[in-house]
Design an enzyme around this catalytic site. Structure first.
Site, PDB file in Angstrom:
ATOM      1  N   ASN A   7       0.879  -1.173   0.000  1.00 33.97           N
ATOM      2  CA  ASN A   7       0.000   0.000   0.000  1.00 33.97           C
ATOM      3  C   ASN A   7       0.917   1.224   0.000  1.00 33.97           C
ATOM      4  O   ASN A   7       1.553   1.534   1.006  1.00 33.97           O
ATOM      5  CB  ASN A   7      -0.867  -0.048   1.276  1.00 33.97           C
ATOM      6  CG  ASN A   7      -1.845   1.106   1.351  1.00 33.97           C
ATOM      7  OD1 ASN A   7      -1.777   2.049   0.565  1.00 33.97           O
ATOM      8  ND2 ASN A   7      -2.739   1.041   2.313  1.00 33.97           N
ATOM      9  N   ARG A  90      -2.862  -1.894  -3.301  1.00 28.70           N
ATOM     10  CA  ARG A  90      -4.057  -1.087  -3.059  1.00 28.70           C
ATOM     11  C   ARG A  90      -4.027   0.089  -4.034  1.00 28.70           C
ATOM     12  O   ARG A  90      -3.046   0.836  -4.093  1.00 28.70           O
ATOM     13  CB  ARG A  90      -4.048  -0.564  -1.631  1.00 28.70           C
ATOM     14  CG  ARG A  90      -5.184   0.385  -1.410  1.00 28.70           C
ATOM     15  CD  ARG A  90      -5.189   0.969  -0.035  1.00 28.70           C
ATOM     16  NE  ARG A  90      -6.352   1.831   0.091  1.00 28.70           N
ATOM     17  CZ  ARG A  90      -6.328   3.025   0.657  1.00 28.70           C
ATOM     18  NH1 ARG A  90      -5.218   3.516   1.139  1.00 28.70           N
ATOM     19  NH2 ARG A  90      -7.419   3.738   0.733  1.00 28.70           N
ATOM     20  N   HIS A 179     -12.941   3.573   0.249  1.00 32.09           N
ATOM     21  CA  HIS A 179     -12.920   2.551   1.312  1.00 32.09           C
ATOM     22  C   HIS A 179     -13.628   1.271   0.878  1.00 32.09           C
ATOM     23  O   HIS A 179     -14.091   0.497   1.725  1.00 32.09           O
ATOM     24  CB  HIS A 179     -13.637   3.036   2.595  1.00 32.09           C
ATOM     25  CG  HIS A 179     -13.007   4.205   3.269  1.00 32.09           C
ATOM     26  ND1 HIS A 179     -13.744   5.255   3.773  1.00 32.09           N
ATOM     27  CD2 HIS A 179     -11.724   4.489   3.542  1.00 32.09           C
ATOM     28  CE1 HIS A 179     -12.933   6.139   4.318  1.00 32.09           C
ATOM     29  NE2 HIS A 179     -11.698   5.704   4.196  1.00 32.09           N
ATOM     30  N   ARG A 240     -11.453  16.698   7.375  1.00 29.28           N
ATOM     31  CA  ARG A 240     -12.245  16.992   6.160  1.00 29.28           C
ATOM     32  C   ARG A 240     -13.661  17.417   6.525  1.00 29.28           C
ATOM     33  O   ARG A 240     -14.248  16.870   7.452  1.00 29.28           O
ATOM     34  CB  ARG A 240     -12.325  15.758   5.258  1.00 29.28           C
ATOM     35  CG  ARG A 240     -11.021  15.400   4.619  1.00 29.28           C
ATOM     36  CD  ARG A 240     -11.155  14.142   3.784  1.00 29.28           C
ATOM     37  NE  ARG A 240     -10.046  13.261   4.054  1.00 29.28           N
ATOM     38  CZ  ARG A 240     -10.029  11.953   3.823  1.00 29.28           C
ATOM     39  NH1 ARG A 240     -11.067  11.367   3.277  1.00 29.28           N
ATOM     40  NH2 ARG A 240      -8.972  11.236   4.115  1.00 29.28           N
ATOM     41  N   GLY A 330     -10.880   2.731  12.973  1.00 30.53           N
ATOM     42  CA  GLY A 330     -10.415   3.209  14.287  1.00 30.53           C
ATOM     43  C   GLY A 330     -11.518   3.632  15.232  1.00 30.53           C
ATOM     44  O   GLY A 330     -11.586   3.170  16.380  1.00 30.53           O
ATOM     45  N   GLU A 383      -8.242  -4.642   5.361  1.00 32.23           N
ATOM     46  CA  GLU A 383      -8.125  -4.390   3.918  1.00 32.23           C
ATOM     47  C   GLU A 383      -6.975  -5.198   3.311  1.00 32.23           C
ATOM     48  O   GLU A 383      -7.078  -5.680   2.189  1.00 32.23           O
ATOM     49  CB  GLU A 383      -7.900  -2.889   3.689  1.00 32.23           C
ATOM     50  CG  GLU A 383      -9.159  -2.081   3.976  1.00 32.23           C
ATOM     51  CD  GLU A 383      -8.892  -0.609   4.246  1.00 32.23           C
ATOM     52  OE1 GLU A 383      -8.385  -0.293   5.346  1.00 32.23           O
ATOM     53  OE2 GLU A 383      -9.188   0.217   3.381  1.00 32.23           O
TER      54      GLU A 383
HETATM   55  P1  ADP Z   1      -7.242   5.877   9.056  1.00 29.54           P
HETATM   56  O1  ADP Z   1      -8.405   6.441   8.321  1.00 29.54           O
HETATM   57  O2  ADP Z   1      -6.055   6.785   9.111  1.00 29.54           O
HETATM   58  O3  ADP Z   1      -6.915   4.439   8.711  1.00 29.54           O
HETATM   59  P2  ADP Z   1      -8.082   4.759  11.604  1.00 29.54           P
HETATM   60  O4  ADP Z   1      -9.038   3.771  11.068  1.00 29.54           O
HETATM   61  O5  ADP Z   1      -6.818   4.254  12.226  1.00 29.54           O
HETATM   62  O6  ADP Z   1      -7.754   5.894  10.570  1.00 29.54           O
HETATM   63  O7  ADP Z   1      -8.879   5.634  12.708  1.00 29.54           O
HETATM   64  C1  ADP Z   1      -8.303   6.691  13.369  1.00 29.54           C
HETATM   65  C2  ADP Z   1      -9.336   7.269  14.324  1.00 29.54           C
HETATM   66  O8  ADP Z   1      -9.721   6.256  15.265  1.00 29.54           O
HETATM   67  C3  ADP Z   1      -8.835   8.461  15.153  1.00 29.54           C
HETATM   68  O9  ADP Z   1      -9.792   9.505  15.145  1.00 29.54           O
HETATM   69  C4  ADP Z   1      -8.719   7.866  16.538  1.00 29.54           C
HETATM   70  O10 ADP Z   1      -8.995   8.835  17.520  1.00 29.54           O
HETATM   71  C5  ADP Z   1      -9.809   6.822  16.538  1.00 29.54           C
HETATM   72  N1  ADP Z   1      -9.553   5.865  17.605  1.00 29.54           N
HETATM   73  C6  ADP Z   1      -8.537   4.995  17.731  1.00 29.54           C
HETATM   74  N2  ADP Z   1      -8.602   4.344  18.915  1.00 29.54           N
HETATM   75  C7  ADP Z   1      -9.704   4.830  19.547  1.00 29.54           C
HETATM   76  C8  ADP Z   1     -10.308   4.581  20.821  1.00 29.54           C
HETATM   77  N3  ADP Z   1      -9.785   3.695  21.676  1.00 29.54           N
HETATM   78  N4  ADP Z   1     -11.434   5.272  21.127  1.00 29.54           N
HETATM   79  C9  ADP Z   1     -11.950   6.172  20.278  1.00 29.54           C
HETATM   80  N5  ADP Z   1     -11.423   6.456  19.075  1.00 29.54           N
HETATM   81  C10 ADP Z   1     -10.308   5.801  18.722  1.00 29.54           C
END
Ligand code: ADP
Length: 397
Positions: A7, A90, A179, A240, A330, A383
């Site tokens: 990726n 990807r 996505h 965004r 996340g 993914e």
């Molecule tokens: P990306 O789009 O960069 O792949 P991710 O899927 O890793 O992003 O998601 C990142 C988001 O997930 C951030 O806003 C982060 O705050 C949130 N996040 C990660 N762990 C937690 C948690 N334990 N509780 C709440 N939000 C979380």
């Protein structure tokens, strides 16, 4: 079969090596700050072997270091680079041409290049990764897995923009969605967990991360999705805006002299939860500040909840029936409070979650409460595995 998943970002290259027979990740890591000061980490299994600054003048050199690490006599996981049966890449934008993953032929490569105009930040680095792999692994099958392909089943009423048709016909301006690899992965897991045929299921998949999108999956296939021609559309996100009145662009231009592309860049990088909270685009920071009474952080969090409810409600109405809702990425996988509050406001449509089951992070769990007519799941996205599965299937043909 051994599959390398790559990726590539503009200055990074994430990699995972899968043994598909054992369903195992043999090694993974990240090369970052490519063409800057350079950094690479390498994990064999779960063990970090190294995490160091290293000169990475370009993606080709980075990939060579990845191959060197994978085949190292001391900490490598394969004997020879020819043990890699295929490489899966990807690719964000496959335009209207690709409704499935493709073996990369010169024609496919040319199309990825052509669609760079629709994904200028994403397709060019993917091409750099593809070309670097071709150089380092010239005899290995390469596969492109497109983020847009899952959304190609959307009907015209979902993907067309209500602007003069010539813009679609001449420039292919339309909704593509993003996505898709994640939405497809969690859809397929959800179908398995429901134990039904996908054609019997209407699912709403919520990919909530730094970038977020929600997809309506009708009878097992994408029917609508919240991102548009680009990943700026839809939900409020870390930095965004999500959907807003396009007239704001020309208004800012007239008021400040900022060019349209600078305004869009501000909408991509300095807006969303970051702009509203004034603190951070990271939901963890915002939630902490909101709990401590910071008003702007509280509004940012409320806007996020509202945005998620908005798309779930809209897609429930568009599909006429919902069998399951999935939370992933996340925020979706980890934010217990968000799931509780969003689902709490959806009880009118048969959603009901169990507080104890919902008390989970990053683990595949059904969180439905007794009496619910809509099942709710937390399904960690994967993914890379989806890319590896497609790559194995195409390389085996
Ligand atoms: P990306 O789009 O960069 O792949 P991710 O899927 O890793 O992003 O998601 C990142 C988001 O997930 C951030 O806003 C982060 O705050 C949130 N996040 C990660 N762990 C937690 C948690 N334990 N509780 C709440 N939000 C979380």
């Amino acid at each position: 079969m051994i599959i390398l998943v790559v990726n590539t970002g503009s200055s990074s290259l994430k990699y995972q090596l899968f043994d598909m027979d054992k369903k195992e990740v043999l090694a993974k890591g990240l090369c970052e700050r490519i063409a800057e000061d350079g950094h690479m980490d390498y994990k064999a299994g779960d063990k970090t072997v190294f995490d160091k600054d290293i000169a990475l003048p370009n993606h080709g050199v980075a990939l060579q270091y990845v191959i060197d690490a994978l085949t190292d006599s001391e900490y490598g996981v394969i004997a020879d680079m020819n043990d890699i049966n295929a490489v899966g890449h990807r690719v964000v934008q496959g335009g209207h041409l690709f409704n499935k993953s493709m073996v990369i032929t010169p024609e496919v490569e040319e199309a990825i290049d052509r669609f760079s105009v629709l994904a200028p930040l994403h397709n060019p680095p993917a091409l750099v990764g593809i070309r670097a792999c071709k150089q380092v692994l010239p005899n290995t099958t390469q596969v492109a897995v497109f983020d847009t392909s899952f959304h190609q089943t959307m009907p015209e009423e979902s993907y067309l923009y209500p602007i003069p048709m010539e813009y679609y016909e001449k420039y292919q301006i339309r909704k593509y969605g993003m996505h898709g690899t994640s939405h497809r992965y969690v859809t397929e897991r959800c179908v398995e967990l429901c134990g039904k045929d996908r054609s019997e299921l209407n699912i709403i998949t919520c990919h909530l991360g730094n970038g977020s999108s929600i997809t309506a999956v009708k009878n097992g296939y994408c029917y609508n999705t919240s991102m548009g021609m680009t990943p700026l559309d839809g939900l409020i996100m870390g930095t965004r805006t999500g959907t807003l009145d396009p007239s704001v662009v020309s208004f800012i231009n007239e008021q400040t002299g900022m060019s349209a592309s600078d305004v869009i860049s501000m909408f991509n990088k300095k807006s969303g939860l970051l702009a509203v909270s004034g603190i951070s685009g990271d939901v963890r920071d915002i939630s902490k500040a909101a709990a401590e009474g910071n008003h702007r952080a509280q509004i940012a969090r409320e806007m996020l909840l509202k945005s998620v409810r908005h798309f779930i409600g809209a897609y429930a109405a568009e599909m006429g029936r919902v069998d399951a809702i999935v939370f992933t990425a996340g925020i979706g996988e980890n934010d217990i409070d968000l799931r509780e509050k969003v689902c709490g406001s959806l009880e009118f449509m048969g959603v009901k979650i169990d507080a104890e089951k919902n008390n989970t992070r990053g683990k595949e769990t059904e969180i439905t409460a007794p009496g619910a007519t809509v099942r709710t799941f937390v399904i960690p996205t994967n993914e890379e595995l989806m890319i590896a599965i497609d790559t194995e299937a195409l390389a085996g043909e």
